[in-house]
Design a protein around this motif. Structure first.
Motif, PDB file in Angstrom:
ATOM      1  N   TYR A   1       7.269  -4.440  -5.315  1.00 32.29           N
ATOM      2  CA  TYR A   1       6.715  -3.625  -4.506  1.00 32.29           C
ATOM      3  C   TYR A   1       5.530  -3.013  -4.871  1.00 32.29           C
ATOM      4  CZ  TYR A   1      11.230  -3.793  -1.716  1.00 32.29           C
ATOM      5  OH  TYR A   1      12.170  -4.465  -1.211  1.00 32.29           O
ATOM      6  N   ARG A   2       4.489  -2.685  -4.115  1.00 32.06           N
ATOM      7  CA  ARG A   2       3.446  -1.887  -4.106  1.00 32.06           C
ATOM      8  C   ARG A   2       3.489  -0.651  -3.581  1.00 32.06           C
ATOM      9  NH1 ARG A   2       0.224  -4.958  -1.600  1.00 32.06           N
ATOM     10  NH2 ARG A   2      -0.231  -3.659   0.095  1.00 32.06           N
ATOM     11  N   VAL A   3       3.043   0.343  -4.305  1.00 34.94           N
ATOM     12  CA  VAL A   3       3.144   1.813  -3.615  1.00 34.94           C
ATOM     13  C   VAL A   3       2.037   2.151  -2.656  1.00 34.94           C
ATOM     14  CG1 VAL A   3       2.906   4.308  -4.470  1.00 34.94           C
ATOM     15  CG2 VAL A   3       3.988   2.554  -5.976  1.00 34.94           C
ATOM     16  N   THR A   4       2.248   2.636  -1.450  1.00 30.97           N
ATOM     17  CA  THR A   4       1.392   3.160  -0.761  1.00 30.97           C
ATOM     18  C   THR A   4       0.901   4.512  -0.541  1.00 30.97           C
ATOM     19  OG1 THR A   4       3.135   3.417   1.021  1.00 30.97           O
ATOM     20  CG2 THR A   4       1.999   1.000   0.733  1.00 30.97           C
TER      21      THR A   4
ATOM     22  N   ASP B   1      -0.313   8.183  -2.038  1.00 31.80           N
ATOM     23  CA  ASP B   1      -1.538   8.837  -2.937  1.00 31.80           C
ATOM     24  C   ASP B   1      -0.580   8.798  -4.512  1.00 31.80           C
ATOM     25  OD1 ASP B   1      -3.660   9.335  -4.372  1.00 31.80           O
ATOM     26  OD2 ASP B   1      -3.709  11.480  -3.478  1.00 31.80           O
TER      27      ASP B   1
ATOM     28  N   GLN C   1      -1.129   5.334  -6.403  1.00 28.05           N
ATOM     29  CA  GLN C   1      -1.227   4.371  -5.412  1.00 28.05           C
ATOM     30  C   GLN C   1      -1.761   3.073  -5.860  1.00 28.05           C
ATOM     31  OE1 GLN C   1      -4.186   5.579  -2.409  1.00 28.05           O
ATOM     32  NE2 GLN C   1      -3.054   4.796  -0.792  1.00 28.05           N
ATOM     33  N   ASN C   2      -1.279   1.847  -5.108  1.00 27.44           N
ATOM     34  CA  ASN C   2      -1.469   0.589  -5.516  1.00 27.44           C
ATOM     35  C   ASN C   2      -0.715  -0.024  -6.720  1.00 27.44           C
ATOM     36  OD1 ASN C   2      -2.677   0.253  -2.932  1.00 27.44           O
ATOM     37  ND2 ASN C   2      -4.752   1.103  -4.045  1.00 27.44           N
ATOM     38  N   GLU C   3      -0.027   0.867  -7.387  1.00 26.10           N
ATOM     39  CA  GLU C   3       0.748   0.362  -8.672  1.00 26.10           C
ATOM     40  C   GLU C   3       1.930  -0.410  -8.211  1.00 26.10           C
ATOM     41  OE1 GLU C   3       1.002  -0.116 -12.386  1.00 26.10           O
ATOM     42  OE2 GLU C   3       0.252   1.642 -12.121  1.00 26.10           O
ATOM     43  N   ASN C   4       2.029  -1.722  -8.951  1.00 26.89           N
ATOM     44  CA  ASN C   4       3.297  -2.513  -8.731  1.00 26.89           C
ATOM     45  C   ASN C   4       4.424  -2.063  -9.604  1.00 26.89           C
ATOM     46  OD1 ASN C   4       1.365  -4.103  -6.912  1.00 26.89           O
ATOM     47  ND2 ASN C   4       1.007  -5.523  -8.539  1.00 26.89           N
TER      48      ASN C   4
ATOM     49  N   ILE D   1       6.069  -7.151  -2.385  1.00 30.68           N
ATOM     50  CA  ILE D   1       5.185  -8.173  -2.689  1.00 30.68           C
ATOM     51  C   ILE D   1       5.726  -9.391  -2.790  1.00 30.68           C
ATOM     52  CG2 ILE D   1       3.555  -9.048  -4.368  1.00 30.68           C
ATOM     53  CD1 ILE D   1       3.034  -5.844  -4.868  1.00 30.68           C
TER      54      ILE D   1
END
Length: 239
Positions: A24-27, A29, A49-52, A83
């Protein structure tokens, strides 16, 4: 036949060491990572944010279990976007970095005070030089310059102190802060119904202290009022 039977058993045992993980990708902040799936459990860190992240357990309706560098934790599924699905050995689960808040030294107040002192000193120098030895003008100017420098010093340079117990006006995780005479404070945690003692520092108008990996920030409005954000959102008034 026996060979096929043992081969099937071996494949079954090997499959027990594999686990399907969804990426998953973090949405958000800064996505909070909690100790358990309870939304009131202790926060052990943040994921940028945006870390998988690899989800270890997605059976909970609201919180997913993920792997982080300092262990395993639970995050809200509302801030995750799927993802892909991968299969990895359990022993080789990849860990994601947890962002721990950091504080940096702020020298802006010192620089500002130095600039003000330099300007005031320059003004006083020219007054002495071009006042034709007018003692009244020189005296008044010197008093004004010293007053300005003094107020800048107590506002921007002089170390602020707090003491006493401050109580929040809202339902927040940290309900009270009891500041003693030294650099420690006793904090009431309503989520765990407990208290803990932490060290704190005052930088300018900001009080900074840590509860394990959580940094707590309190703005000093005046000697009787503190203002909190995040976990300490609300106004804290001195008893």
């Amino acid at each position: 036949m026996a060979r096929i039977f043992f081969l099937l058993i071996a494949l079954f045992i090997f499959s027990k060491h594999l686990s399907a993980q969804d990426l998953y990708r973090v949405t958000a902040d800064k996505l909070r990572v909690r100790e358990t799936s309870d939304p009131k459990s202790k926060i052990i860190g943040f994921i940028p944010q945006n870390e998988n992240v690899a989800v270890l357990d997605s059976t909970n309706a609201k919180y997913f279990k993920v792997k982080v560098t300092n262990g395993e934790g639970w995050v809200s599924k509302d801030f995750l976007v799927k993802i892909a699905s991968v299969t990895k050995p359990v022993q080789q689960k990849s860990a994601v970095s947890v962002e721990v808040p950091k504080i940096s030294k702020d020298y802006s107040n010192i620089i500002f005070f130095a600039v003000v002192a330099l300007v005031m000193g320059t003004i006083l120098y020219f007054i002495f030089k071009y006042s034709n030895q007018n003692k009244i003008l020189i005296g008044i100017s010197a008093i004004i310059v010293l007053i300005v420098i003094y107020f800048c010093f107590i506002t921007f340079i002089q170390k602020k102190t707090v003491s006493g117990t401050f109580v929040s006006d809202s339902e927040t995780q940290y309900q009270t802060f009891d500041f003693g005479t030294n650099d420690s404070v006793i904090v009431k945690d309503t989520y765990t119904d407990s208290t803990f003692t932490a060290k704190y520092v005052i930088e300018g108008d900001m009080i900074k202290l840590y509860d394990q990996q959580n940094m707590i920030l309190l703005l000093i409005r005046d000697e009787n009022t503190l203002v909190g954000e995040g976990f300490t959102r609300g106004v804290f008034t001195k008893k």
